[in-house]
Design an enzyme around this catalytic site. Structure first.
Site: not given
Ligand code: UD1
Ligand code: CA
Length: 460
Positions: A15, A73, A140, A155, A377, A423
Protein backbone atom coordinates in the site's frame (compact mmCIF):
# COMPACT_ATOMS: atom_id res chain seq x y z
CA UNK A 1 14.69 -15.47 32.49
CA UNK A 2 16.01 -13.94 29.28
CA UNK A 3 13.86 -11.87 26.94
CA UNK A 4 14.45 -11.48 23.23
CA UNK A 5 12.59 -9.45 20.63
CA UNK A 6 11.61 -10.44 17.12
CA UNK A 7 10.70 -7.59 14.79
CA UNK A 8 8.76 -8.62 11.69
CA UNK A 9 9.90 -6.64 8.68
CA UNK A 10 9.83 -8.95 5.68
CA UNK A 11 6.71 -7.60 4.02
CA UNK A 12 6.70 -5.35 0.97
CA UNK A 13 4.13 -2.91 2.18
CA UNK A 14 2.16 -2.92 -1.06
CA UNK A 15 0.00 0.00 0.00
CA UNK A 16 3.03 2.33 0.16
CA UNK A 17 3.37 1.98 -3.64
CA UNK A 18 7.12 2.22 -3.34
CA UNK A 19 10.23 0.62 -4.82
CA UNK A 20 11.54 0.36 -1.25
CA UNK A 21 10.28 -1.82 1.58
CA UNK A 22 7.86 -0.06 3.89
CA UNK A 23 9.95 -0.19 7.07
CA UNK A 24 12.81 1.86 5.57
CA UNK A 25 10.59 4.86 4.89
CA UNK A 26 11.53 7.66 7.25
CA UNK A 27 9.49 9.01 10.12
CA UNK A 28 10.93 12.02 11.91
CA UNK A 29 14.23 11.65 10.12
CA UNK A 30 14.85 7.92 10.71
CA UNK A 31 13.79 4.74 8.93
CA UNK A 32 10.68 3.63 10.81
CA UNK A 33 12.21 0.32 11.86
CA UNK A 34 14.95 2.18 13.74
CA UNK A 35 12.31 3.67 16.03
CA UNK A 36 11.06 0.18 16.84
CA UNK A 37 14.58 -1.06 17.57
CA UNK A 38 15.22 1.97 19.81
CA UNK A 39 12.06 1.29 21.80
CA UNK A 40 13.02 -2.37 22.25
CA UNK A 41 16.53 -1.44 23.38
CA UNK A 42 15.19 1.18 25.77
CA UNK A 43 12.98 -1.53 27.30
CA UNK A 44 16.19 -3.32 28.26
CA UNK A 45 16.13 -6.02 25.59
CA UNK A 46 19.50 -6.59 23.98
CA UNK A 47 18.82 -9.71 21.95
CA UNK A 48 16.98 -8.48 18.89
CA UNK A 49 16.13 -10.44 15.75
CA UNK A 50 14.76 -8.79 12.64
CA UNK A 51 12.91 -10.92 10.10
CA UNK A 52 13.69 -9.59 6.63
CA UNK A 53 12.64 -10.68 3.16
CA UNK A 54 11.34 -8.26 0.59
CA UNK A 55 14.05 -5.70 -0.29
CA UNK A 56 16.11 -7.07 2.56
CA UNK A 57 19.30 -5.29 1.49
CA UNK A 58 17.57 -1.97 2.14
CA UNK A 59 16.27 -3.07 5.53
CA UNK A 60 19.68 -4.42 6.56
CA UNK A 61 21.32 -1.19 5.45
CA UNK A 62 18.79 0.89 7.34
CA UNK A 63 19.91 -0.85 10.55
CA UNK A 64 23.66 -0.67 9.99
CA UNK A 65 25.38 0.04 13.26
CA UNK A 66 22.56 -1.53 15.28
CA UNK A 67 23.18 -4.67 17.29
CA UNK A 68 20.56 -6.90 15.73
CA UNK A 69 20.56 -10.26 14.00
CA UNK A 70 18.79 -10.79 10.71
CA UNK A 71 16.65 -13.77 9.85
CA UNK A 72 15.50 -14.27 6.30
CA UNK A 73 11.94 -15.14 5.36
CA UNK A 74 12.29 -16.02 1.69
CA UNK A 75 8.60 -15.97 0.89
CA UNK A 76 6.20 -13.75 2.76
CA UNK A 77 3.53 -16.23 3.73
CA UNK A 78 2.16 -14.30 6.70
CA UNK A 79 3.09 -13.07 10.18
CA UNK A 80 2.90 -16.57 11.72
CA UNK A 81 5.25 -17.92 9.07
CA UNK A 82 7.57 -14.95 9.65
CA UNK A 83 7.94 -15.69 13.36
CA UNK A 84 8.42 -19.38 12.62
CA UNK A 85 11.58 -18.50 10.64
CA UNK A 86 13.15 -17.17 13.82
CA UNK A 87 12.67 -20.42 15.73
CA UNK A 88 16.09 -21.96 15.18
CA UNK A 89 17.99 -18.67 15.11
CA UNK A 90 17.01 -17.54 18.60
CA UNK A 91 19.66 -18.41 21.17
CA UNK A 92 19.00 -21.30 23.54
CA UNK A 93 18.90 -19.31 26.75
CA UNK A 94 15.98 -17.14 25.61
CA UNK A 95 12.73 -17.88 27.50
CA UNK A 96 10.39 -15.13 26.37
CA UNK A 97 9.92 -13.54 22.98
CA UNK A 98 8.48 -10.10 22.43
CA UNK A 99 7.11 -9.89 18.87
CA UNK A 100 6.64 -6.53 17.16
CA UNK A 101 6.08 -5.17 13.66
CA UNK A 102 8.57 -2.93 11.93
CA UNK A 103 5.72 -0.63 10.88
CA UNK A 104 4.66 0.70 14.31
CA UNK A 105 7.31 3.37 14.95
CA UNK A 106 5.43 5.25 17.67
CA UNK A 107 5.72 2.39 20.13
CA UNK A 108 7.24 3.50 23.45
CA UNK A 109 9.57 1.50 25.63
CA UNK A 110 7.30 2.09 28.63
CA UNK A 111 4.45 0.34 26.80
CA UNK A 112 6.72 -2.65 26.14
CA UNK A 113 7.90 -2.87 29.74
CA UNK A 114 4.32 -2.79 31.05
CA UNK A 115 3.34 -5.53 28.59
CA UNK A 116 6.24 -7.68 29.79
CA UNK A 117 5.51 -6.93 33.45
CA UNK A 118 1.85 -7.93 33.06
CA UNK A 119 2.84 -11.12 31.26
CA UNK A 120 5.25 -12.14 34.02
CA UNK A 121 3.04 -11.16 36.97
CA UNK A 122 0.06 -13.03 35.54
CA UNK A 123 2.00 -16.11 34.52
CA UNK A 124 0.59 -15.96 31.02
CA UNK A 125 1.75 -18.11 28.12
CA UNK A 126 1.01 -15.27 25.72
CA UNK A 127 -0.04 -11.64 26.16
CA UNK A 128 -1.23 -9.43 23.34
CA UNK A 129 -1.25 -5.64 23.31
CA UNK A 130 -4.54 -4.09 22.22
CA UNK A 131 -5.85 -0.56 21.80
CA UNK A 132 -9.22 1.10 21.63
CA UNK A 133 -9.47 3.31 18.56
CA UNK A 134 -12.14 5.42 16.87
CA UNK A 135 -11.39 4.01 13.44
CA UNK A 136 -10.44 0.33 13.60
CA UNK A 137 -10.37 -0.13 9.82
CA UNK A 138 -7.53 -2.34 8.61
CA UNK A 139 -6.64 -3.83 11.98
CA UNK A 140 -7.40 -7.24 13.45
CA UNK A 141 -10.23 -7.02 16.00
CA UNK A 142 -10.04 -8.35 19.56
CA UNK A 143 -13.00 -10.66 20.19
CA UNK A 144 -13.60 -11.21 23.90
CA UNK A 145 -15.66 -13.78 25.77
CA UNK A 146 -18.46 -12.74 28.13
CA UNK A 147 -15.98 -12.85 31.02
CA UNK A 148 -13.77 -10.45 29.02
CA UNK A 149 -11.07 -13.05 28.42
CA UNK A 150 -9.72 -13.29 24.87
CA UNK A 151 -11.71 -15.48 22.52
CA UNK A 152 -9.74 -14.81 19.36
CA UNK A 153 -8.42 -12.15 16.99
CA UNK A 154 -10.15 -11.78 13.69
CA UNK A 155 -8.62 -9.97 10.74
CA UNK A 156 -10.65 -7.24 9.06
CA UNK A 157 -10.87 -9.23 5.83
CA UNK A 158 -12.28 -12.26 7.68
CA UNK A 159 -14.62 -10.27 9.91
CA UNK A 160 -18.40 -10.23 9.78
CA UNK A 161 -20.05 -6.77 9.88
CA UNK A 162 -20.78 -6.94 13.63
CA UNK A 163 -17.18 -7.93 14.29
CA UNK A 164 -15.96 -5.04 12.14
CA UNK A 165 -17.83 -2.70 14.48
CA UNK A 166 -15.54 -3.70 17.37
CA UNK A 167 -13.18 -0.86 18.21
CA UNK A 168 -10.63 -2.81 20.19
CA UNK A 169 -7.80 -3.72 17.83
CA UNK A 170 -4.74 -5.95 17.87
CA UNK A 171 -1.61 -3.78 18.07
CA UNK A 172 0.45 -6.58 16.53
CA UNK A 173 2.73 -6.64 19.60
CA UNK A 174 2.88 -9.78 21.72
CA UNK A 175 4.84 -11.43 24.48
CA UNK A 176 5.16 -15.21 24.16
CA UNK A 177 6.69 -17.94 26.27
CA UNK A 178 9.09 -19.43 23.82
CA UNK A 179 8.35 -23.04 24.67
CA UNK A 180 4.61 -22.56 24.06
CA UNK A 181 4.57 -20.51 20.89
CA UNK A 182 7.01 -22.19 18.51
CA UNK A 183 5.59 -25.72 18.52
CA UNK A 184 2.14 -24.30 17.77
CA UNK A 185 3.32 -22.19 14.80
CA UNK A 186 3.64 -25.44 12.85
CA UNK A 187 -0.06 -26.06 13.37
CA UNK A 188 -1.19 -22.81 11.70
CA UNK A 189 -3.17 -23.08 8.49
CA UNK A 190 -3.85 -20.67 5.64
CA UNK A 191 -7.54 -21.20 5.82
CA UNK A 192 -8.51 -17.51 5.76
CA UNK A 193 -9.40 -14.66 3.42
CA UNK A 194 -5.76 -13.75 2.69
CA UNK A 195 -4.43 -17.31 2.44
CA UNK A 196 -1.68 -16.48 4.95
CA UNK A 197 -0.30 -18.04 8.11
CA UNK A 198 -1.69 -15.58 10.68
CA UNK A 199 0.32 -15.17 13.85
CA UNK A 200 -2.91 -14.14 15.53
CA UNK A 201 -4.26 -17.69 15.16
CA UNK A 202 -1.57 -19.04 17.47
CA UNK A 203 -3.38 -17.31 20.32
CA UNK A 204 -6.54 -19.33 19.57
CA UNK A 205 -4.49 -22.53 19.55
CA UNK A 206 -3.08 -21.65 22.96
CA UNK A 207 -6.51 -20.79 24.35
CA UNK A 208 -7.88 -24.11 23.02
CA UNK A 209 -5.10 -25.89 24.90
CA UNK A 210 -6.17 -24.20 28.12
CA UNK A 211 -3.17 -21.88 28.35
CA UNK A 212 -3.46 -18.40 29.82
CA UNK A 213 -3.56 -15.73 27.11
CA UNK A 214 -3.84 -12.16 28.35
CA UNK A 215 -4.76 -8.87 26.72
CA UNK A 216 -3.18 -5.61 27.85
CA UNK A 217 -4.90 -2.47 26.62
CA UNK A 218 -2.50 0.26 25.58
CA UNK A 219 -3.30 3.54 27.33
CA UNK A 220 -2.49 5.76 24.38
CA UNK A 221 -3.74 4.20 21.17
CA UNK A 222 -1.38 6.45 19.16
CA UNK A 223 1.53 4.35 20.43
CA UNK A 224 0.50 1.42 18.28
CA UNK A 225 -0.51 3.12 15.07
CA UNK A 226 0.57 0.94 12.17
CA UNK A 227 1.78 2.56 8.98
CA UNK A 228 0.44 0.92 5.85
CA UNK A 229 0.27 3.81 3.40
CA UNK A 230 1.65 7.30 2.95
CA UNK A 231 -1.33 8.99 4.51
CA UNK A 232 -0.67 7.09 7.74
CA UNK A 233 3.03 7.87 7.31
CA UNK A 234 2.29 11.60 7.34
CA UNK A 235 -0.05 11.18 10.31
CA UNK A 236 2.58 9.33 12.37
CA UNK A 237 5.21 11.84 11.34
CA UNK A 238 3.11 14.68 12.74
CA UNK A 239 2.48 12.80 16.00
CA UNK A 240 6.12 11.91 16.47
CA UNK A 241 7.29 15.46 15.80
CA UNK A 242 4.79 16.82 18.28
CA UNK A 243 6.09 14.31 20.83
CA UNK A 244 9.69 15.45 20.27
CA UNK A 245 8.77 19.11 20.63
CA UNK A 246 6.88 18.40 23.85
CA UNK A 247 9.83 16.42 25.23
CA UNK A 248 12.21 19.32 24.46
CA UNK A 249 9.88 21.93 25.92
CA UNK A 250 9.55 19.89 29.10
CA UNK A 251 13.35 19.75 29.26
CA UNK A 252 13.65 23.55 29.18
CA UNK A 253 13.71 24.52 25.51
CA UNK A 254 11.37 27.31 24.38
CA UNK A 255 9.73 26.56 21.05
CA UNK A 256 7.74 29.38 19.54
CA UNK A 257 4.94 28.13 17.29
CA UNK A 258 5.91 24.44 17.66
CA UNK A 259 3.55 23.45 14.85
CA UNK A 260 6.00 25.12 12.43
CA UNK A 261 9.14 23.57 13.94
CA UNK A 262 10.48 20.19 12.78
CA UNK A 263 13.06 18.50 14.98
CA UNK A 264 14.33 14.99 14.27
CA UNK A 265 14.30 12.37 17.01
CA UNK A 266 18.08 12.20 17.35
CA UNK A 267 18.52 15.94 18.00
CA UNK A 268 19.67 17.24 21.40
CA UNK A 269 19.04 20.82 22.54
CA UNK A 270 20.23 22.51 25.76
CA UNK A 271 18.02 24.34 28.25
CA UNK A 272 17.07 27.98 27.74
CA UNK A 273 17.60 27.75 24.02
CA UNK A 274 14.85 29.39 21.99
CA UNK A 275 13.69 27.81 18.74
CA UNK A 276 11.82 30.29 16.58
CA UNK A 277 9.19 29.55 13.90
CA UNK A 278 9.84 27.71 10.65
CA UNK A 279 12.99 26.00 11.83
CA UNK A 280 14.11 22.50 10.84
CA UNK A 281 16.75 20.66 12.88
CA UNK A 282 17.85 17.34 11.46
CA UNK A 283 20.00 14.25 11.95
CA UNK A 284 22.56 14.11 14.74
CA UNK A 285 22.50 17.79 15.55
CA UNK A 286 23.45 18.84 19.07
CA UNK A 287 22.68 22.41 20.17
CA UNK A 288 23.97 23.90 23.42
CA UNK A 289 22.31 26.04 26.07
CA UNK A 290 20.98 29.58 25.69
CA UNK A 291 21.06 29.65 21.90
CA UNK A 292 18.63 31.61 19.75
CA UNK A 293 17.77 29.63 16.62
CA UNK A 294 15.56 30.78 13.77
CA UNK A 295 13.29 31.94 12.38
CA UNK A 296 13.97 30.08 9.13
CA UNK A 297 16.98 27.97 10.01
CA UNK A 298 17.65 24.51 8.65
CA UNK A 299 20.44 22.76 10.51
CA UNK A 300 21.63 19.23 9.69
CA UNK A 301 24.19 17.01 11.50
CA UNK A 302 25.82 19.96 13.17
CA UNK A 303 27.28 20.68 16.61
CA UNK A 304 26.33 24.11 17.93
CA UNK A 305 27.90 25.48 21.13
CA UNK A 306 26.34 27.71 23.80
CA UNK A 307 24.85 31.19 23.32
CA UNK A 308 24.89 30.94 19.55
CA UNK A 309 22.48 32.97 17.45
CA UNK A 310 21.37 31.64 14.06
CA UNK A 311 18.78 33.35 11.89
CA UNK A 312 17.67 32.28 8.41
CA UNK A 313 20.55 29.96 7.62
CA UNK A 314 21.27 26.63 5.97
CA UNK A 315 23.89 24.66 7.89
CA UNK A 316 25.10 21.14 7.05
CA UNK A 317 27.80 18.98 8.71
CA UNK A 318 29.35 21.93 10.50
CA UNK A 319 30.77 22.71 13.92
CA UNK A 320 29.88 26.04 15.50
CA UNK A 321 31.65 27.28 18.62
CA UNK A 322 30.16 29.17 21.56
CA UNK A 323 28.82 32.68 21.10
CA UNK A 324 28.88 32.72 17.31
CA UNK A 325 26.39 34.86 15.38
CA UNK A 326 25.15 33.51 12.07
CA UNK A 327 22.82 34.95 9.49
CA UNK A 328 20.51 36.12 8.26
CA UNK A 329 20.99 34.36 4.91
CA UNK A 330 24.18 32.37 5.56
CA UNK A 331 25.10 29.03 4.01
CA UNK A 332 27.52 26.87 5.99
CA UNK A 333 28.47 23.73 4.10
CA UNK A 334 30.22 20.51 5.18
CA UNK A 335 33.53 20.91 6.96
CA UNK A 336 32.85 24.43 8.25
CA UNK A 337 34.31 24.91 11.74
CA UNK A 338 33.75 28.18 13.52
CA UNK A 339 35.68 28.80 16.74
CA UNK A 340 34.27 30.88 19.59
CA UNK A 341 32.67 34.24 18.87
CA UNK A 342 32.79 34.15 15.08
CA UNK A 343 30.38 36.33 13.12
CA UNK A 344 29.04 35.13 9.78
CA UNK A 345 26.63 37.54 8.16
CA UNK A 346 24.32 37.85 5.19
CA UNK A 347 24.97 36.09 1.88
CA UNK A 348 28.11 34.39 3.11
CA UNK A 349 28.93 30.85 2.02
CA UNK A 350 31.61 28.84 3.82
CA UNK A 351 32.83 25.35 2.94
CA UNK A 352 35.57 23.12 4.40
CA UNK A 353 37.17 25.94 6.35
CA UNK A 354 38.33 26.68 9.88
CA UNK A 355 37.53 30.17 11.09
CA UNK A 356 39.45 31.27 14.20
CA UNK A 357 38.12 32.94 17.34
CA UNK A 358 36.37 36.28 16.97
CA UNK A 359 36.89 36.49 13.24
CA UNK A 360 34.22 38.16 11.15
CA UNK A 361 32.83 37.52 7.69
CA UNK A 362 29.93 39.92 7.81
CA UNK A 363 28.68 40.20 4.21
CA UNK A 364 28.60 38.75 0.69
CA UNK A 365 31.59 36.39 0.70
CA UNK A 366 32.62 32.91 -0.42
CA UNK A 367 35.17 31.19 1.79
CA UNK A 368 36.23 27.70 0.68
CA UNK A 369 39.16 25.49 1.74
CA UNK A 370 40.47 28.26 3.97
CA UNK A 371 42.35 28.35 7.26
CA UNK A 372 41.43 31.62 8.91
CA UNK A 373 43.19 32.71 12.11
CA UNK A 374 42.04 34.69 15.12
CA UNK A 375 40.40 38.15 14.82
CA UNK A 376 40.52 38.21 11.04
CA UNK A 377 38.12 40.58 9.30
CA UNK A 378 36.98 39.60 5.84
CA UNK A 379 35.46 42.51 3.97
CA UNK A 380 32.27 42.45 1.96
CA UNK A 381 32.48 40.74 -1.41
CA UNK A 382 35.63 38.73 -0.69
CA UNK A 383 36.03 35.53 -2.70
CA UNK A 384 38.48 32.70 -2.18
CA UNK A 385 39.17 31.57 -5.74
CA UNK A 386 39.86 28.01 -4.64
CA UNK A 387 39.09 26.13 -7.83
CA UNK A 388 40.86 26.27 -11.19
CA UNK A 389 38.35 24.01 -12.88
CA UNK A 390 40.35 20.88 -12.03
CA UNK A 391 41.82 21.15 -8.53
CA UNK A 392 40.95 22.90 -5.27
CA UNK A 393 43.59 24.94 -3.40
CA UNK A 394 43.82 26.31 0.14
CA UNK A 395 43.85 29.90 1.37
CA UNK A 396 45.60 30.87 4.64
CA UNK A 397 44.68 34.06 6.45
CA UNK A 398 46.86 34.41 9.52
CA UNK A 399 45.83 36.03 12.81
CA UNK A 400 44.78 39.65 12.68
CA UNK A 401 44.52 39.89 8.89
CA UNK A 402 42.19 42.49 7.39
CA UNK A 403 40.87 41.68 3.94
CA UNK A 404 39.57 44.76 2.16
CA UNK A 405 36.19 44.69 0.48
CA UNK A 406 35.85 42.91 -2.83
CA UNK A 407 39.21 41.11 -2.63
CA UNK A 408 39.83 38.02 -4.76
CA UNK A 409 42.16 35.59 -3.03
CA UNK A 410 43.51 33.34 -5.78
CA UNK A 411 44.52 30.11 -4.05
CA UNK A 412 46.91 28.72 -3.07
CA UNK A 413 47.76 31.91 -1.24
CA UNK A 414 48.83 33.00 2.25
CA UNK A 415 48.30 36.39 3.87
CA UNK A 416 50.72 36.87 6.77
CA UNK A 417 49.87 38.02 10.30
CA UNK A 418 48.26 41.44 10.63
CA UNK A 419 48.49 42.20 6.92
CA UNK A 420 45.89 44.15 4.98
CA UNK A 421 44.66 43.86 1.40
CA UNK A 422 43.40 46.91 -0.40
CA UNK A 423 39.76 46.93 -1.50
CA UNK A 424 39.23 45.49 -4.95
CA UNK A 425 42.58 43.68 -5.11
CA UNK A 426 43.11 40.37 -6.82
CA UNK A 427 45.79 38.71 -4.69
CA UNK A 428 47.69 35.98 -6.50
CA UNK A 429 50.96 35.96 -4.50
CA UNK A 430 51.65 35.42 -0.80
CA UNK A 431 51.69 38.54 1.38
CA UNK A 432 54.28 38.73 4.18
CA UNK A 433 53.24 39.71 7.72
CA UNK A 434 52.56 43.34 8.68
CA UNK A 435 52.16 44.49 5.06
CA UNK A 436 49.63 46.16 2.82
CA UNK A 437 48.97 44.38 -0.47
CA UNK A 438 47.25 46.45 -3.15
CA UNK A 439 46.68 45.22 -6.66
CA UNK A 440 44.72 47.56 -8.85
CA UNK A 441 45.28 50.23 -11.49
CA UNK A 442 45.78 53.81 -10.42
CA UNK A 443 42.58 55.82 -10.63
CA UNK A 444 42.50 58.39 -13.42
CA UNK A 445 40.17 61.39 -13.23
CA UNK A 446 39.39 62.86 -16.65
CA UNK A 447 38.23 66.44 -16.20
CA UNK A 448 35.37 67.93 -18.19
CA UNK A 449 34.03 64.55 -19.27
CA UNK A 450 30.68 65.09 -20.96
CA UNK A 451 28.15 62.36 -20.31
CA UNK A 452 26.15 61.60 -23.42
CA UNK A 453 22.37 61.66 -23.17
CA UNK A 454 19.58 60.56 -25.49
CA UNK A 455 18.92 64.17 -26.47
CA UNK A 456 22.32 64.19 -28.25
CA UNK A 457 21.12 61.64 -30.82
CA UNK A 458 20.51 63.13 -34.26
CA UNK A 459 17.02 62.83 -35.67
CA UNK A 460 17.17 61.47 -39.25
C1 UD1 B 1 -1.23 -7.35 11.47
C2 UD1 B 1 -2.11 -8.25 12.33
C3 UD1 B 1 -3.35 -7.49 12.75
C4 UD1 B 1 -2.94 -6.24 13.52
C5 UD1 B 1 -1.95 -5.40 12.72
C6 UD1 B 1 -1.37 -4.33 13.63
C7 UD1 B 1 -1.80 -10.55 11.50
C8 UD1 B 1 -2.38 -11.64 10.72
N1 UD1 B 1 -2.50 -9.41 11.58
O1 UD1 B 1 -1.97 -7.01 10.33
O2 UD1 B 1 -4.18 -8.28 13.57
O3 UD1 B 1 -4.07 -5.48 13.86
O4 UD1 B 1 -0.85 -6.19 12.25
O5 UD1 B 1 -0.60 -3.39 12.95
O6 UD1 B 1 -0.73 -10.71 12.07
N2 UD1 B 1 5.43 -9.46 7.78
C9 UD1 B 1 6.48 -10.35 7.57
N3 UD1 B 1 6.26 -11.46 6.83
C10 UD1 B 1 5.06 -11.76 6.29
C11 UD1 B 1 3.99 -10.86 6.51
C12 UD1 B 1 4.20 -9.72 7.27
O7 UD1 B 1 7.59 -10.12 8.05
O8 UD1 B 1 4.96 -12.80 5.64
C13 UD1 B 1 5.67 -8.26 8.59
C14 UD1 B 1 5.41 -6.99 7.82
O9 UD1 B 1 6.60 -6.53 7.18
C15 UD1 B 1 4.96 -6.03 8.90
C16 UD1 B 1 4.34 -6.93 9.95
O10 UD1 B 1 4.78 -8.25 9.67
O11 UD1 B 1 6.04 -5.31 9.49
C17 UD1 B 1 2.82 -6.90 9.92
O12 UD1 B 1 2.39 -7.23 8.60
P1 UD1 B 1 1.20 -6.47 7.89
O13 UD1 B 1 1.00 -7.05 6.57
O14 UD1 B 1 1.39 -5.01 7.99
O15 UD1 B 1 -0.01 -6.92 8.83
P2 UD1 B 1 -1.38 -6.21 9.02
O16 UD1 B 1 -2.27 -6.52 7.91
O17 UD1 B 1 -1.16 -4.80 9.37
CA1 CA C 1 0.55 -3.39 9.40
Amino acid sequence: MVNAAVILAAGKGVRMRSAYPKVVHKVSGRPMIQHVVHAVQAAGITEIYVVVGHGREHVIESLSGFEVEFIVQEQQLGTGHALKQAESGIKNHVDRVLVLSGDTPLIRSSTLTSLLAWHIENNAAATVLSARVDDPAGYGRIIRNEDQSLYRIIEEKDARPEQKAIKEINAGIYCFNRSEVFPRLSALTTNNAQGEYYLTDVLSLMIDDGLKVGVVVCEDSNDVLGINDRVQLAYCEALMRRRKNVELMKAGVTIIAPETVFIDQGVEIGADTIIRPNTIIEGHTVIGEECDIGPWARITNTVVGKKVSIEAARIIDAHIGDECTIGPFSYLRPGTRLAKGVKVGDFVEIKNSNIGEYSKIPHLSYVGDAQVGIKVNIGAGTITCNYDGVNKYPTFLEDGVFIGSNTNLVAPVRIGRNSVTGAGSTITRDVPPDSLAVERAQQRNIKGWYRKSKDDQEVT
